[in-house]
Scaffold this motif. Structure first.
Motif, PDB file in Angstrom:
ATOM      1  N   THR A  36      -6.139  -3.750  -1.620  1.00 18.52           N
ATOM      2  CA  THR A  36      -4.969  -4.079  -0.815  1.00 18.52           C
ATOM      3  C   THR A  36      -3.860  -3.080  -1.063  1.00 18.52           C
ATOM      4  O   THR A  36      -3.807  -2.396  -2.086  1.00 18.52           O
ATOM      5  N   ALA A  37      -2.968  -3.023  -0.108  1.00 24.83           N
ATOM      6  CA  ALA A  37      -1.888  -2.048  -0.149  1.00 24.83           C
ATOM      7  C   ALA A  37      -0.666  -2.636  -0.829  1.00 24.83           C
ATOM      8  O   ALA A  37      -0.581  -3.846  -1.079  1.00 24.83           O
ATOM      9  N   ALA A  38       0.268  -1.764  -1.116  1.00 25.81           N
ATOM     10  CA  ALA A  38       1.551  -2.224  -1.636  1.00 25.81           C
ATOM     11  C   ALA A  38       2.387  -2.783  -0.487  1.00 25.81           C
ATOM     12  O   ALA A  38       2.079  -2.557   0.687  1.00 25.81           O
ATOM     13  N   GLU A  40       4.900  -3.139   2.265  1.00 21.65           N
ATOM     14  CA  GLU A  40       5.671  -2.285   3.170  1.00 21.65           C
ATOM     15  C   GLU A  40       5.971  -3.117   4.404  1.00 21.65           C
ATOM     16  O   GLU A  40       5.216  -4.032   4.736  1.00 21.65           O
ATOM     17  N   GLU A 186      -7.269  -9.542  12.398  1.00 25.53           N
ATOM     18  CA  GLU A 186      -7.140  -8.110  12.687  1.00 25.53           C
ATOM     19  C   GLU A 186      -7.915  -7.727  13.940  1.00 25.53           C
ATOM     20  O   GLU A 186      -7.494  -6.854  14.699  1.00 25.53           O
ATOM     21  N   VAL A 192      -3.063  -4.255  13.089  1.00 23.10           N
ATOM     22  CA  VAL A 192      -2.634  -4.949  11.883  1.00 23.10           C
ATOM     23  C   VAL A 192      -3.090  -4.189  10.648  1.00 23.10           C
ATOM     24  O   VAL A 192      -2.410  -4.152   9.628  1.00 23.10           O
ATOM     25  N   GLY A 194      -3.672  -1.787   7.786  1.00 18.36           N
ATOM     26  CA  GLY A 194      -2.796  -0.804   7.177  1.00 18.36           C
ATOM     27  C   GLY A 194      -1.352  -1.223   7.147  1.00 18.36           C
ATOM     28  O   GLY A 194      -0.509  -0.489   6.644  1.00 18.36           O
ATOM     29  N   GLY A 195      -1.029  -2.418   7.670  1.00 13.56           N
ATOM     30  CA  GLY A 195       0.356  -2.858   7.677  1.00 13.56           C
ATOM     31  C   GLY A 195       0.622  -3.850   6.570  1.00 13.56           C
ATOM     32  O   GLY A 195       0.513  -3.518   5.386  1.00 13.56           O
ATOM     33  N   LEU A 196       0.945  -5.028   6.971  1.00 14.78           N
ATOM     34  CA  LEU A 196       1.336  -6.057   6.013  1.00 14.78           C
ATOM     35  C   LEU A 196       0.695  -7.365   6.421  1.00 14.78           C
ATOM     36  O   LEU A 196       0.727  -7.738   7.596  1.00 14.78           O
ATOM     37  N   ILE A 197       0.110  -8.046   5.461  1.00 19.26           N
ATOM     38  CA  ILE A 197      -0.433  -9.378   5.704  1.00 19.26           C
ATOM     39  C   ILE A 197       0.055 -10.286   4.588  1.00 19.26           C
ATOM     40  O   ILE A 197      -0.187 -10.006   3.410  1.00 19.26           O
TER      41      ILE A 197
ATOM     42  N   LYS B   4       6.042  -8.437  -3.908  1.00 20.26           N
ATOM     43  CA  LYS B   4       5.296  -7.172  -3.810  1.00 20.26           C
ATOM     44  C   LYS B   4       3.889  -7.402  -3.271  1.00 20.26           C
ATOM     45  O   LYS B   4       3.028  -6.536  -3.388  1.00 20.26           O
ATOM     46  N   LEU B   5       3.693  -8.579  -2.728  1.00 20.30           N
ATOM     47  CA  LEU B   5       2.350  -8.939  -2.290  1.00 20.30           C
ATOM     48  C   LEU B   5       2.032  -8.331  -0.923  1.00 20.30           C
ATOM     49  O   LEU B   5       2.924  -8.114  -0.097  1.00 20.30           O
ATOM     50  N   ASN B   6       0.796  -8.107  -0.718  1.00 20.48           N
ATOM     51  CA  ASN B   6       0.336  -7.632   0.588  1.00 20.48           C
ATOM     52  C   ASN B   6      -1.179  -7.741   0.607  1.00 20.48           C
ATOM     53  O   ASN B   6      -1.866  -7.198  -0.255  1.00 20.48           O
ATOM     54  N   LEU B   7      -1.692  -8.448   1.580  1.00 19.30           N
ATOM     55  CA  LEU B   7      -3.144  -8.600   1.705  1.00 19.30           C
ATOM     56  C   LEU B   7      -3.754  -7.608   2.689  1.00 19.30           C
ATOM     57  O   LEU B   7      -4.956  -7.670   2.959  1.00 19.30           O
ATOM     58  N   ALA B   8      -2.954  -6.724   3.202  1.00 16.84           N
ATOM     59  CA  ALA B   8      -3.508  -5.714   4.127  1.00 16.84           C
ATOM     60  C   ALA B   8      -4.297  -4.685   3.337  1.00 16.84           C
ATOM     61  O   ALA B   8      -3.999  -4.390   2.179  1.00 16.84           O
ATOM     62  N   VAL B   9      -5.301  -4.153   3.987  1.00 17.31           N
ATOM     63  CA  VAL B   9      -6.135  -3.129   3.345  1.00 17.31           C
ATOM     64  C   VAL B   9      -5.321  -1.856   3.188  1.00 17.31           C
ATOM     65  O   VAL B   9      -4.583  -1.451   4.102  1.00 17.31           O
ATOM     66  N   ALA B  10      -5.450  -1.265   2.020  1.00 19.32           N
ATOM     67  CA  ALA B  10      -4.725  -0.019   1.769  1.00 19.32           C
ATOM     68  C   ALA B  10      -5.208   1.052   2.723  1.00 19.32           C
ATOM     69  O   ALA B  10      -6.407   1.170   2.978  1.00 19.32           O
ATOM     70  N   PRO B  11      -4.302   1.821   3.244  1.00 17.18           N
ATOM     71  CA  PRO B  11      -4.734   2.896   4.157  1.00 17.18           C
ATOM     72  C   PRO B  11      -5.539   3.940   3.405  1.00 17.18           C
ATOM     73  O   PRO B  11      -5.302   4.209   2.221  1.00 17.18           O
ATOM     74  N   GLU B  15      -5.834   8.181   6.757  1.00 20.98           N
ATOM     75  CA  GLU B  15      -4.762   7.504   7.476  1.00 20.98           C
ATOM     76  C   GLU B  15      -3.407   7.826   6.862  1.00 20.98           C
ATOM     77  O   GLU B  15      -2.405   7.939   7.560  1.00 20.98           O
TER      78      GLU B  15
END
Lengths: 337, 244
Positions: A36-38, A40, A186, A192, A194-197, B4-11, B15
């Motif tokens: 998962t991403a940080a 943003e 998604e 969606v 690459g963004g925020l979930i 600081k949470l985020n469940l979106a897949v890291a680019p 990308e």
């Protein structure tokens, strides 16, 4: 005589290498898919709840909401659940998403997504010792989350943040969702990724002031209620349950009971005295609900509303929608440094 | 509190850095395109220059072909054609007047009986004819008479005239003639074979050693030859004269 076995051995070794390589590629791909991403904040955020869909275009730099659009979702089109398929009527969901996104515009093409609390699982985990390596710690958190998940932990997208750290021990707020479940959202709305979930309750947390005493956030939305106990910047507990009652009085009683249970649990088990209760109900918080919650906890709850200046540039109709549905959006804007 | 949470897949890296790489990649691509366009334009200009040069060469070739055709037309006119035929006729006559000295010697050798030997032969060109002078030696008069008879009957020679006769006594000292031999010197006009002999002149090294070259009455150079019948001739181009 020696040629054939050697050739066979070479072929077997080659196949073994190929299989290992494919296995390695599969593992890397799966890891990449679940990393998962940080946090943003994209310029476009979409919230999908069982009863409605909201889209907003944000001016992150100026902390303003530039556009806001809400559309009702057909009953039964979305059934939030952490372990099974959520989208029951994909055409209806796509249609609603298309309507709201066309109204606000796609922005940069990357969108944030707020989902129902029922879609994810959250837990507060305590660790006596924390590994120095981040990947080892992530594996440890994933392993600890296993008991909270109704699906295979290998299929989980996991995100966590340290709430409190004292010496070698720490406390972590972790949320997880099934990759397949989030993939439905998604797929319903491209962009969606690459963004925020986030679950909507997590988006409300930045709206809470930092106080030394305990605070209780009660989020009621579309048949789900989430109670979160917060002390300073530490999330002490997170509990989500589905409310099957639909009548206003029954709903108010159920929410009040849940809030009282969360406050009592925090006081008895966490030694956190809840002095302030924040209530967020969407579309609106009825007087009956606020009164019942106040009666249950022994004090008047404060209704969590988005700040009006965030929507100063919106037309009247969109401003009204923002006041009714925009609390998580306000929380996201408040979370931006 | 901050989340600081985020469940979106890291680019992915692609990308994440696609936009950052887009600008330099575009610049490089544009530079390459400009270079290719410039190179192409230069090639096109060079090709056009070559086409112009080729067209000029073609025009010159056409002019030359036209000039050649005009010359051929002029050449085919009757007066020039008759001049050509005359020239060819005269060249043919000149070819017929060529004399092979080797052939001449061989013809003379054929006339000699076994007891006579040819000690000298000279050729004098005068006008359109060739006069040949023979000097024949023998120990007896009979072979010389046979030679003269053969010479008179030979179709290659005409008008044989005996210019001198001599008999030398035996001497101890060395002399041009052998001791006790009869020497006859005669001349004849060489008419040559009827088909003509296209043989060139004999080199000086093949000339007769016993008699220096002399000039004829008309100033032409006599061509003495030795008596040896193996005296060869050398034809221009390395072709044997006997092959003619």
């Amino acid at each position: 005589m020696t040629g054939r076995p050697a050739t066979g051995a070479c072929r077997a070794a080659a196949e073994s290498d190929s299989m290992n390589w494919n296995l390695l590629k599969g593992r890397v791909a799966s890891l990449a898919a679940l990393t998962t991403a940080a946090f943003e904040l994209p310029s476009t955020v979409i919230e999908v709840q069982p009863d409605f869909v909201v889209a907003a275009r944000l001016d992150v730099a100026h902390r303003q909401v530039r556009r806001m659009e809400m559309a009702e979702l057909a009953p039964g089109a979305l059934n939030p659940h952490p372990g099974r398929a959520n989208v029951a009527n994909e055409p209806a969901l796509r249609r609603a998403l298309g309507n709201v996104t066309r109204a606000v515009g796609d922005g940069s093409g990357r969108s944030g997504l707020l989902v129902s609390d029922g879609t994810i699982r959250a837990a507060v985990l305590s660790f006596d010792t924390v590994p120095d390596d981040a990947s080892e710690f992530a594996s440890l958190v994933r392993w600890r989350m296993k008991e909270h998940l109704p699906f295979a932990p290998e299929d989980a997208r996991l995100s966590y943040q340290v709430s409190r750290s004292a010496g070698s021990s720490c406390e972590v707020l972790a949320i997880a969702a099934a990759n397949s479940v989030l993939g439905e959202y998604e797929a319903a709305h491209k962009g969606v990724t690459g963004g925020l979930i986030l679950p909507s309750t997590a988006a409300l947390l930045p709206l809470l002031p930092i106080e030394s005493t305990g605070q209780l956030l009660v989020n009621v939305c579309c048949g789900w209620v989430t109670t979160v106990v917060v002390e300073q910047s530490r999330v002490c507990s997170w509990r989500t349950r589905e409310i099957i009652e639909t009548a206003p009085k029954a709903l108010a009683d159920a929410v009040a009971t849940e809030a009282a249970r969360a406050a009592a649990s925090a006081r008895d088990h966490l030694k956190v005295d809840v002095r302030q209760v924040w209530l967020c109900g969407r579309p609106t918080v009825g007087l009956e609900l606020a009164a019942e919650v106040g009666r249950a906890i022994g004090g008047a709850p404060r209704v969590l509303k988005p700040a009006g200046e965030l929507a100063s540039t919106l037309p009247a109709a969109e401003r009204a929608a923002f006041e009714r549905f925009g609390a998580p959006l306000a929380g996201l804007l408040a979370n931006v440094d | 509190m901050k989340i600081k949470l985020n469940l979106a897949v890291a680019p992915t890296l692609r990308e994440r850095y696609a936009l950052a790489w887009a600008v330099p990649t575009t610049i490089v691509a544009l530079a390459v395109m400009v270079w290719l366009a410039h190179s192409t334009w230069a090639d096109v200009r060079q090709a056009r220059g070559l086409e112009v040069k080729l067209a000029g060469a073609g025009q010159r070739e056409q002019k030359l072909i036209q000039r050649e055709m005009e010359l051929r037309r002029d050449f085919d006119q009757p007066d020039i054609r008759s001049l050509l035929e005359k020239t060819q006729f005269i060249n043919g006559l000149i070819d017929k007047k060529r004399l092979s000295f080797t052939v001449l010697v061989m013809k003379v050798a054929d006339l000699l009986p076994p007891d006579a030997r040819l000690s000298g032969v000279a050729l004098a060109r005068s006008g359109d004819g060739s006069a040949v002078r023979f000097q024949v030696n023998s120990k007896a008069p009979q072979p010389l008479e046979t030679f003269l008879a053969n010479l008179a009957k030979s179709p290659d020679f005409a008008d044989p005239v005996v210019t001198s006769e001599g008999f030398e006594q035996p001497q101890a000292a060395t002399g041009a003639a052998a001791a006790g031999e009869v020497t006859v010197t005669c001349t004849a006009r060489y008419v040559g074979p009827q088909g003509g002999a296209g043989v060139e002149e004999t080199p000086a090294s093949d000339q007769a050693s016993g008699e220096p070259p002399s000039r004829g009455s008309d100033g032409s150079r006599d061509k003495p030859a030795g008596t040896s019948s193996r005296a060869g001739t050398r034809k221009k181009g390395g072709e044997s004269p006997h092959a003619k």
